[in-house]
Structures are given as C-alpha cells and as structure tokens.
Design an enzyme around this catalytic site. Structure first.
Site, short mmCIF file in Angstrom:
data_model
loop_
_atom_site.label_atom_id
_atom_site.label_comp_id
_atom_site.label_asym_id
_atom_site.label_seq_id
_atom_site.Cartn_x
_atom_site.Cartn_y
_atom_site.Cartn_z
N ASP A 1 10.10 -54.45 -0.36
CA ASP A 1 10.69 -55.01 0.84
C ASP A 1 10.51 -54.03 1.97
OD1 ASP A 1 11.64 -57.37 0.05
OD2 ASP A 1 13.67 -56.68 -0.39
N ASP B 1 16.66 -58.06 -2.78
CA ASP B 1 18.11 -57.99 -2.62
C ASP B 1 18.77 -59.35 -2.63
OD1 ASP B 1 17.05 -58.70 -0.22
OD2 ASP B 1 17.48 -56.80 0.76
N ASP C 1 15.63 -63.78 -4.63
CA ASP C 1 14.64 -62.85 -5.15
C ASP C 1 14.70 -62.78 -6.66
OD1 ASP C 1 13.60 -62.08 -2.73
OD2 ASP C 1 15.02 -60.44 -2.45
#
Lengths: 290, 996
Positions: free
Chosen positions: B387, B728, B732
C-alpha cells in the site's frame, strides 16, 4: 496464505520421475550429465579412499602403540569370573538335572567333562614345567622358548577322584557327581595375596542362608596353587592353562532342586557384584533324581 | 477482535473528487466478487440479510420495530433481555481448533509416528520375550517407554511453544475495550461497546468508531470514513435522509467499525455483532482456510525424506538380518535401533524454538507474526505489493512546498519536524501565515500540550490538519492567534464553491478593519483576485504574474501534490464598521477583487526509512509493487521519491514525452517502469497483466480498488512469485488470504484484515517488512545450518547398527545412548545456531526459488550424510576400536564375535590377551564402548557446530565469538556429556559408564 502445492496425478508423477531418470532433452541422467556423474563418482571414490586410508592409518597406529603382552587398562576386569563344568544353561542360569538310573540324562554331562579335560592330559601339557613352589611364579624375563614365559603344568590327574581316569563316569551314576570349577584368567592378577585362593561350595535355601555341604575338593582343600599365578598373557604364555578345582558332592538329597553357590575365597576376589552372577562365584541348580 | 485505537494522526482524506464515482462502481463489483468467490449458501444468506429496510422506515416506525424511544432509549431490563437473546456486540473470532486436537496433532505429527511405531515394536518384543521367559525382557520395555516419553515430551513442548505464540497474538487482540455513549432509562451512559443491543440509542461524534450498525435519526455535519468497509478513502457524509435503496449506499446508515470523521449524530442500533455488515464480511473472509506455508512444506518434505531413509534403511536391514539368520525378534530390535538412529528426535522442537525466537525478535522490530511459520515465508518473498498510504508514507498530509513572492520554497516533511528552514522574513509570508492560521477549522484535541506537535490528534480533515500543524510549528500557539483574531463569520468549504472563507477582527487594536481570508482550489482563488502580493506589496495581477502562478501551480501539481491557493482582503473600515452584521447566506461582503498571497502544496510524504528499505529490497532481488487508490501522478511522485521507480528508469509515457512520439509507438520493452491505472487494469485480461508484470521491473498500480489487489496478487503468483501483500481494509482480506503472506497494518488496519493476515505490522512501516524479510531469510539459513548439524550425526548413529549387523562386532552404541545425543547434548547447540548472525550476503542474493531451493536439498543431505557424517563415523569407530583394544580386545578379535559375545552361556570369553570375561563384564565393557562412542560423537559435533556456523562466509569473517549462544551450546554439550558419563555412570538402565 495460499497453497504452494499443486496436486499432481499419479501418471504425472511417474512421468516426472521418468524425466528425472533420463531427460532426453538435456541429456541428463538423474539430474546430471554423464560426465558429471563420472566426476562426482571419482570425487567420492577419492574421498572414501582417503577416509579409508585415514581409518586404516588410525587403526595401524593404534596397533603400534598397543602393548602386545598386556592390555593398557584392566579396570573392567577387577575380579575373575568363575565357570563350571559341565555347563548346562536353563532359563535362569546353570541348571544341572539328571536321573541316576537313566544314563542318557548324564551321558552328555560326562562327555562334556571328558572333552573339557582333554586340554589337561599330560600330552597336552607337555610344554609346561612342573612347579613345586607354593608361591607366585614371578618371571621378569622371558625364559621360555621363542621369547615366551614358562607356565606350570596342570594335569587332570591332580583332580584325583574327579580326574575321569579312576572313575570315567565322574560319580554321576552314584549320585555323587564331580563338578569342575575354573577361575577366569586375568593378566598379571595376583589372587589371594600370598595365600592360595580356595573354592567353597554351599547351598542356599531361600535367599541368603548358606548351609555347608558334604563335599570333597580336589586338589586338597580346593585351592588354586599360587604357582599358576600371575598369568602373563597369551603372547608370553601360549601354553598356559587355568588351574582347576573339582568338587565332588557326596550327599545330595535326591529329587530336590538345590541351589549351590561355589565361591572362590581369597583376597582380591570379590563375589558381591549384584549384577554379575559369575564374578568370583558360580551359582547353579542341581537336581538328582532316582 | 482488535479494537481500533483512536488514531494518533487525524483521519486521512485523500484523492480527487471523481474518485467517488469509480469507487461506487467498484463497490458493486466487490459484491459480485464476494458472491462469486464464496460458498453459495453463505452468499444467499448475505444477500437476504442485506435486504435491510430500516433505512426506509420512519423514525416512529423504527421506535415501534425495536421497542425503543428516541428520547429515553431502552430500559435496562429490556436491554438485558435483548443482550441475552442476541449476545454481545462483538465479532466472533474465527473458530479455533480445540486445544486437545492441537495437542494430539503435535503428538502424531512429523517423526512422532515413526517413534510411536518404534515404541509399539519394543513393547511387542517385550511381550514376546516375557512370554518366552527370556533373560532380560525389561530392556525393551524401557526402550519403548523412553521412546513414548520422547514423543510425548517433544509434543508437549511444541504445543507449549505454539500456545505461547498464539497467546502473544491473543493478548494483542484484547487491547482497549471500546466505549459507547448510550441513552438508556432516559439517561446518557458510557457503556462498553459490546454491551450494545438492537434498539439502543447511541450518540457518536467526530473521532469515534461506530459501535454497531446504526440508523441515524439526527446528524450534524456528520461524515464517516468507510474505507475499512469499502476501501473508499473519501469520507462519506451521513444524514438522516433515506437516499438510496441499497442500504450500503444510503446516507442514513453508519456501519460498525467505520469511523466518524467529523460532526455528531444520534442513531438507533439496528444490527450488532456478527449480524453487522462487517461481521458478515469478516465471517466470509475467515471461511477461507489457511493453506500450508512454505516452511511447513519444507519441513514436511524434510520429514518425508528422513522418514523415507529411516524406514527404507530399516526395512532393508531387517531383510538382511533375517536372511543372515538373526532371530526375527532381534531383527525387529535392529529395526527400532535404525529408526531411532535415523530420526532426529529433537529437530522439530528445535525448529519450533528457532521460529519462535525469530518471531519474538520480529515482534521487537514491530512485526507481529501470527503464524510461526510465516516468519520464514517472509524470507522467501520475491514480490511485495505494498500500500502507499501509511505504509510507504507517513499517513498524514504535510505541507511540502510553498509559493509566494514568485518563488517556490520547500518545507521540511520529515516525521519529527520542529522548525521550518525556509526564509520567513518576507512580509508576504506574514500575510500568508495569517491566512493559513485563520482560515482553518481544524483544532487540536485539548489536553495534549506535552505531545510533540506532529503526534497531536486533530479534529478536522487532512489538509486542514496539515495546515494547522504547519502553522503551529512555525508560529507557535495557533489557538491563541485565532482567539486574538476573533472570527466573525465563516463559510465552510463545499464542493460547489471550492473555497473556504472566514472574516476576522484583527489583533491590532488600532486597526479596526475586518480581515477576510480565503483558501481553496488555486484556479478558483485566482479568479477572485485582482492583485497579488509581492514582497508585502499589493501589485496588480497582470498576465505575466498570472503566468508565473500557472507555472508554479503546474509544477507543484506535477509533483503529485495537492495545491491550495490563499488570498485575503482587509475590508474598508467605513463600509464595514465594528457593528456590521455579516451574513454568510447572502454574502453581504466582497468575494472578488481580493489580493492573492500564495500557494501551499501538501503531500503525504514518504517515511524517511522507506527509500533505504526499498533499495535493500532491490538488492535482495525483491520486486516492490505499489498498489494504491491514489491518483497516478501522486503515486508516481511518491514511487519516485522512495525509489520504487528509480531515478533513471522511465515509463512508456516518459519515453513518449522525451522522444515526442505518441505513446503507442513506444517500444514497451524499453520502459522499465510502469504506472498502471485501475481503469486500464479493469480492461486487461490475465495475459496482458502477466505481460505488464513480466516486462516491467518497477510497477505502480494507481487508482486501484482493493478488489483489484487480488487480481494483482494472483498475477504475481502466476509468475511463480512468493507474494507479500499489505492491506488494512476489510475488503483487503481476500487479497491478504490469497497472498503467500498477508501483512495487516497494526494502526490503520481493520479487524478483518488483521484476522486474515499472517503478520501484523505494529508501526505500519514498510521498513519493518524489510527487517522481517531479513529475519525470514536468516531463519531459513539458520534452519539449514541446524538441520545440517542435526543430520550429520545420524550417520554416525546409523553406521554402528549397519556394521554391527554386517560385521557382527559388539554393539558400538545403544538406542538409549542415541536418544541422549539427540535430545540431550545436541539440543542446545542446534537452538544456538538460530542465534547465528546473518551472513554478509543475506540481503544481496535473490529470494529463494520455492521450487528449487529446498530447506533440505540434495547438497545438504549428501554433504551431511555422505561426507561429514562418514567422517564422524570413522572418528567414532576409531574411538570404539581404541577403547576395546586398550581393554584387551584388538580390532581383529572383534569381527564376527557377536553371537558368542552376546551369549549368556559363555562366561569365559577370551580376549586378545587370553583374559577371560564373564557376560556381565563384557556387557559393561560394551557400555563403556557406548559411552566412548557417545563422547566421540559429542566432541565431533562440537567441531561440526563450528563448521556449520557459516555457509558462505569464512569462519573468521563471521567471527567465532559473535554468537555467544554457540559457546553456551558447546559448553552445555560438554557439560551434559560429563554429567551423563560421570554423574549418571552408575545408573545401569542408562547404559553409561564412567570413562577413564
């Protein structure tokens, strides 16, 4: 976490294995090319040759450093073992059972004794000298032929009534059997500390109580003469033979099993090792039937 | 379930306006995804339950439905009743395997089966011997008991280790119980959130986490951050109006576990616990079973190999011994001996200890490993899909550049800034700083004066937070400045105006003018300006100056930064006297012909440790792929600044721009970097994605939805990569599950993500992943060392049996003695190898290829078994022969003596010197031989330990004394050997004797 395993079918596995054994595209046999195999084999050949060489070298130098006459250590052999002839073993140690009226039951025992005593015939003992001293036969030099030491003669006639000469049946049919007690050899062992060790046979009823038996010992008093000691080892005394003591049981109760213990009494000989029933003593069961 | 901590930073708001639209589409897609992937029945359930109609009902209907009252709330009695019916408002953790099953698994896993078989064989032979009334049947009974004990003890140990590591995770989960403000019995009460029931009236305010699914009944400026649920990063406004048929879309429902960013609201709890939307998604995600980890596969492979060798050698020699006319019973005992010699009993326990040591070490470095074996997986990682927000970046907007007086200044963006280095003498800056300070609604939460400015919690959106902190750093107490410049009117930012305005009294008592300050989208602000401030003087805004503004704006925008324009106007005192009533609705004040002061641009800056970590990954052969929902330009700028896109590499677009040719004509293979837009990704088929992943070494995926992450992960896995994924949000979870190692964020991560992940990054920092990779590789190396060390002595333990059978020598080593090596002297040294420091090349070699670089490969096995093992055997046999020779049995006499040697009826066995031995004397000598053999192996294992310390480095480079634990191991080894030989030398059952 995701799986990394793909399921393979059996045929795929077989195919993979075949490909592993011989891969026609890369010309690899079991994952290596032929020349590669040769090299690796040569390497291992060399490696193992060297390892074998090292091993041989170690053993060779071990043999060179070993004293040929006596072992380096004797800590494991502190007290001699004692053996009995005839020796018939049952489930729990020596068991000598026979029937006086059935000579088949004692023929084997008698034969064992005869065979055993062949090593003690005068012809078998002709290399040994006659000894008369009742002291340790200490030899610091090599007096014998071919750098050997002398050994004292022990012939079967010393066992008198149990020699098998006067009574070839060793008293078995009469119910007064002879047993021969032998003490194991230990290099440079001085038993008895100056007094000759002697055999003492008793019978045990329930545990520790020991009762004297009516027995005759041959030679007299059942002693091992001191001139047979010390033993200088196989290389120094090639013709040495163990002194023997014969025990003739004169009054054995018939049809009962007796537990008999023959101990060798003498300084330096221990018979209280709980783990070893044959150290310094020999235990056996005797049952004479009518 | 992990409760989300109140954020250290203000909640992040990101992205551009049109993001919202695509996200909504993505959301629909996501539901399809979920439906497609999961079991039908569950999906049906989800679908059915999604037919929520509470958002359509009126407030009074709701009151009726839930038997509650908006003013008074539920009665305590009623609440208790409902609580008893529905259970507490908490997500059920994923179903745990019963402890007893776990325990039994440890008991029968791995080598245990082999040892159990050995034990059972021993008992069988004991029974047979007992029936046959043989001499010493109890030896076999003891052996069986010892084997069983070994299995049980190692089982208990492994179970304990696993339980301990599970506990770390569990304790982490129980952090901070959440509180909720509830109206019950007409009173406001603070209750633990898990006590909430359907029908409760709860009040929420900015910064709170929504405690359950809530139908709003009143709201003031309420916005929620749904990113943990849908991945949308833009806060969603919430009101009490029913706006959409779909309960997920409508504005009057707020969902459990999302966060209220600002405003206040009151609502009725409509779903609790697992019946909440998030609960349903979480239970779907946890339905995907955990698959085997690479290290588990490796260990299985290893166990399989060793067990295979053990069993085949055992059976081979069983056949040989039977055909050599050994009694069957003896052959069975040989078989047990061979199995025991071959199985490294202590190894699995050692592996567990090593892994948990590493896990502990990693936890110290902020990587919390949920699954012990994941430690190693991280080491074999070849692709990290990271990310951007929070992982690569600091997760907070920070002022990066300023433009005033026709000049661009850079600001400090590091994590712990206390001053700003740029030139602050210009009067323009004074004016600009005033606007920045005043035209800002964000405020610090009270009571954190002692915290560093950067760590304080702010109520307000991300940009305002950035500006607030920026001005606090430079000017000091912002609140005081605001108090001195009293605000008289304000128009908050909205998307039609695209500006924010406020009117203040000035802090100069002589100056009675009002100050109008405004900030907003630069082009909109410029439209409203007629002058521009240069060095404190207002100058007319001519086309040249406008051009300069455009250039600066483009430059800042091109760096992926969010640019804001600032302007002000002192209202003439005559027209706007003290008493003037400002009306923000009719705007009875000028909003044009203002004076333009400057631009500020903000970015979420990279964490300072990240560039170094990325370059470490690069040298370690790990491809770092950035996956973000952000705008490609921002994504690319961050990627460039952290080195994911290296300075020299170009994307297709860059090449096109440089060569001045259309993008289509560029040879795609020339471009090493690629920035892929989520929209493009959507249109790609898997071959095209593969091509992108193959051809470009530096890839950034921008504007991707969390669902596309899954596609990317699958793409990477198709290339045979071991993929680590960070995430997070709740959505996901599938990607985290799919990845070889899922990494959840400890701070920003949602409960579902943490559940799905194998590892939790406590500090959300990318650099921690790299530390983890290093640890993972280290443990793989060290496990290799441990295994090599352990396997070596197996040959030295096995050879005696083989030679005993073939050459009929007295037994060189006993089964129990072998167990003492495996579980006594060797355990501590092999654990000590886990403490071995990394070798110099650990982060400079490529990640291991999971198909080729096995934990136990041919080289390791051959080297251990056929080289070092053979050398050890030779050494041990030399010792054996020496001991026997010195006691009177020269090697030549030993060959072929087995039958007589072991005979109980020969009590005058003659040695090379003519001495005669009783059975017990021989047996005692044999035990001395065992002890000598044992000591010999132990000493050689010390040497083995030292050679195993390194694989590539020389021992001097690695340092003999750097790993102190090794020396502890060596001394313990010698100590245990001494205790066994001299201390326990008289215990006959152990078969040890004191050596001279």
């Amino acid at each position: 976490m995701a799986t990394l395993n793909e399921k393979k079918t059996c045929s795929e596995r077989m195919e993979n294995f075949r490909r592993f054994v011989w891969n026609p595209e890369t010309k690899l046999f079991m994952g290596r090319s032929l020349i590669n195999w040769v090299w690796i084999s040569l390497y291992y050949l060399a490696f193992y040759v060297v390892m074998t060489g090292l091993f041989a070298l170690s053993i060779y130098s071990l043999m060179r450093t070993i004293n040929p006459y006596e072992p380096d250590y004797q800590d494991q052999l502190k007290s001699p073992g004692v053996t009995l002839r005839p020796d018939v073993y049952g489930d729990r140690g020596l068991q000598i059972y026979y029937n006086v009226s059935d000579n088949k039951t004692w023929d084997g025992l008698v034969t064992t004794l005869h065979t055993f005593l062949t090593a003690y015939t005068p012809s078998a003992q002709h290399l040994n000298i006659n000894c008369t001293n009742n002291t340790y036969f200490i030899q610091d030099t090599f007096d014998g032929p071919n750098k050997t030491k002398l050994s004292c003669k022990f012939t079967s006639d010393m066992l008198q009534n149990c020699s098998g000469i006067t009574d070839p049946t060793f008293g078995f049919p009469e119910g007064k059997p002879c047993f021969i007690i032998k003490m194991n050899r230990i290099v440079k062992f001085f038993p008895g500390n100056g007094t000759a060790p002697r055999v003492n046979c008793t019978y045990v009823v329930r545990g520790e109580e020991s009762h004297t038996l009516e027995v005759d010992y041959y030679p007299v008093n059942g002693t091992f003469n001191l001139h047979y000691f010390p033993y200088y080892g196989k290389k120094a005394q090639p013709s040495y033979s163990n002194p023997l003591v014969a025990v003739k049981f004169l009054n054995i109760t018939r049809n009962t099993e007796l537990k008999i213990v023959c101990k060798i009494i003498g300084a330096g000989i221990t018979f209280d090792n709980v783990h070893d029933p044959y150290e310094g003593k020999v235990e056996f069961k005797l049952k004479i039937e009518d | 379930m992990v409760k989300k901590r109140s954020d250290v930073y203000s909640v992040e708001i990101y992205g551009t306006k049109d993001l919202q639209k695509t996200e909504i589409e993505d959301e629909d897609e996501k539901h399809k995804d979920l439906k497609g992937n999961k079991k039908n029945k569950k999906t049906e359930e989800l679908k059915k339950e999604l037919d929520l109609d509470d958002h359509k009902l009126s407030v009074s209907d709701l009151e009726k439905k839930y038997g509650t009252s908006i003013d008074k709330g539920l009665s305590s009695a009623r609440a208790a009743e409902v609580l008893a019916r529905d259970g507490p408002n908490a997500l059920t953790p994923p179903k745990a395997t019963p402890e007893i099953v776990k325990f039994l698994k440890q008991m029968v896993g791995g080598f245990s089966i082999l040892l159990w078989i050995g034990a059972v064989f021993s008992w069988i032979s004991f029974a047979i011997q007992l029936v046959q009334k043989a001499e010493s049947p109890f030896d076999n009974l003891y052996l069986g008991v010892v084997l069983a004990l070994v299995v049980i003890l190692t089982g208990i140990f492994a179970y304990y280790q696993e339980a301990k590591s599970t506990n770390i995770m569990a304790s982490f989960s129980k952090m901070i119980p959440q509180q909720a403000l509830v109206i019950r019995d007409a009173e406001k009460k603070e209750l633990p959130a898990d006590q909430l029931v359907v029908g409760d009236i709860v009040e929420i305010k900015g910064g709170d986490r929504i405690p359950a699914d809530i139908r709003l009944i009143s709201a003031q400026g309420c916005k929620v951050d749904n990113s943990s649920l849908t991945g949308e990063s833009e806060p969603q406004p919430r009101s009490c109006d029913f706006t959409h048929e779909n309960p997920l879309e409508t504005r009057n429902i707020a969902f459990y576990s999302t966060t209220c960013v600002e405003g206040t609201a009151t609502g009725i709890v409509i779903n609790t616990g697992d019946r909440t939307i998030i609960g349903r998604i979480a239970s779907l995600a946890s339905g995907v079973g955990n698959e085997k980890t690479p290290i588990a596969i490796e260990i299985e492979h290893f166990v399989f190999l060793v067990a295979g060798v053990a069993v085949s050698v055992g059976v081979l020699f069983f056949i040989i011994s039977v055909s050599m006319r050994y009694p069957i019973l003896d052959s069975i005992i040989f078989l047990i001996g061979i199995i025991v010699a071959n199985v490294p009993e202590g190894l699995l326990a050692t592996v567990t200890v090593s892994l948990s040591l590493t896990a502990k070490r990693m936890a110290k470095k902020n990587c919390l490993v949920k699954n012990l074996e994941a430690v190693e997986t991280l080491g074999s990682t070849s692709v990290i899909c990271s990310d951007k927000t929070g992982t690569l970046t600091q997760n907070r907007m920070t002022v990066a550049h300023l433009w005033f007086d026709n000049q661009i200044y850079s600001a400090d963006t590091s994590e712990d800034q206390t001053t700003q280095p740029f030139d602050q003498t210009s009067p323009s800056w004074t004016a600009l700083s005033k606007i920045v300070t005043l035209c800002n609604r964000a405020e610090f939460r009270p009571g954190q004066e002692n915290l560093p400015i950067m760590k304080r919690v702010v109520v307000g959106d991300a940009s305002e937070t950035a500006l607030l902190k920026f001005s606090e750093v430079i000017l000091g107490d912002v609140m005081d400045i605001r108090a001195r410049n009293k605000k008289v009117a304000e128009i908050p930012f909205n998307s039609t105006n695209k500006f924010q305005l406020s009117i203040h009294e000035t802090d100069d008592p002589s100056d009675k003018r009002f100050l109008l300050v405004m900030k907003g989208a630069p082009e909109r602000i410029l439209e409203r300006c007629s002058t521009i401030m240069i060095n404190g003087k207002e100058e007319p805004l001519d086309s040249e100056k406008a051009e300069a503004f455009q250039t600066a704006y483009m430059e800042l925008g091109g760096m992926g930064e969010r640019v804001l324009g600032f302007c002000h106007l002192y209202l003439p005192e005559k027209e706007f006297p003290d008493t003037y009533q400002f009306d923000t609705d009719s705007m009875n004040f000028p909003t044009s012909n203002l004076c333009f002061v400057g631009l500020l641009s903000m970015i979420d800056p990279p964490r300072s440790t990240v560039p170094d970590a990325v370059s470490k990954c690069r040298s370690a052969g790990i491809k770092v792929i950035m996956v973000t929902g952000d705008h490609p330009i921002t994504a690319k700028a961050i990627a460039k600044s952290v080195g994911i896109i290296s300075a020299t590499s170009e994307t297709v677009e860059d090449i096109a721009k440089r060569l001045n040719i259309p993008v289509e004509q560029v040879n795609r293979r020339e471009a090493t970097a690629a920035v892929v837009n989520g929209m493009e990704l959507k249109d790609m088929n898997s071959e095209q994605l593969d091509e992108v992943l193959c051809n470009h070494s530096e890839i950034v995926f921008a504007r991707t939805s969390p669902q596309q992450k899954l596609i990317i992960v699958e793409g990477c896995q198709r290339q045979g990569a071991v993929v680590a994924v960070t995430g997070d949000g709740v959505n996901d979870s599938p990607a985290l599950k799919k990845a070889d190692i899922g990494i959840a964020m400890g701070i920003a991560g949602s409960d579902a993500a943490k559940n799905a992940a194998d590892m939790v990054l406590l500090d959300d920092n990318f650099a921690s992943i790299v530390t983890g990779v290093e640890e993972g590789r280290l443990i793989f190396d060290n496990l290799k060392k441990t295994i090599a060390y352990t396997l070596t002595k197996n040959i030295a333990e096995l050879c005696p049996f083989l030679i005993y059978i073939i050459a009929s020598i007295p037994m060189p080593i006993g089964t129990i003695t072998i167990l003492f090596i495996d579980l006594g002297t060797d355990i501590i040294p092999s654990v000590a190898l886990a403490y071995e420091k990394a070798e110099s090349d650990i982060m400079n070699r490529r990640p291991r290829n999971k198909r080729k670089d096995r934990l136990v490969n041919e080289q390791l096995a051959v080297y251990s078994y056929l080289q070092i093992g053979i050398m050890q055997s030779v050494g041990a046999f030399v010792t054996y022969f020496t001991v026997y020779a010195e006691q009177g049995f020269l090697p030549s006499t030993l060959l072929g003596v087995r039958v007589n040697w072991e005979s109980n009826v020969i009590n005058d066995f003659e040695d090379s010197y003519g001495q005669q031995w009783t059975k017990y004397q021989r047996t005692y000598l044999q035990w001395t031989g065992y002890t000598a053999f044992f000591v010999s192996i132990t000493i050689q294992q010390v040497a083995d330990l030292i050679i195993r310390k390194t694989r590539r480095n020389s021992i001097f480079r690695q340092g003999l004394f750097r790993n102190k634990v090794i020396w502890v191991g060596i001394f313990s080894q010698i100590g245990i050997a001494l205790i066994l030989t001299y201390g326990l030398g008289h215990v006959t059952a152990l078969n040890f004797t004191p050596l001279r």
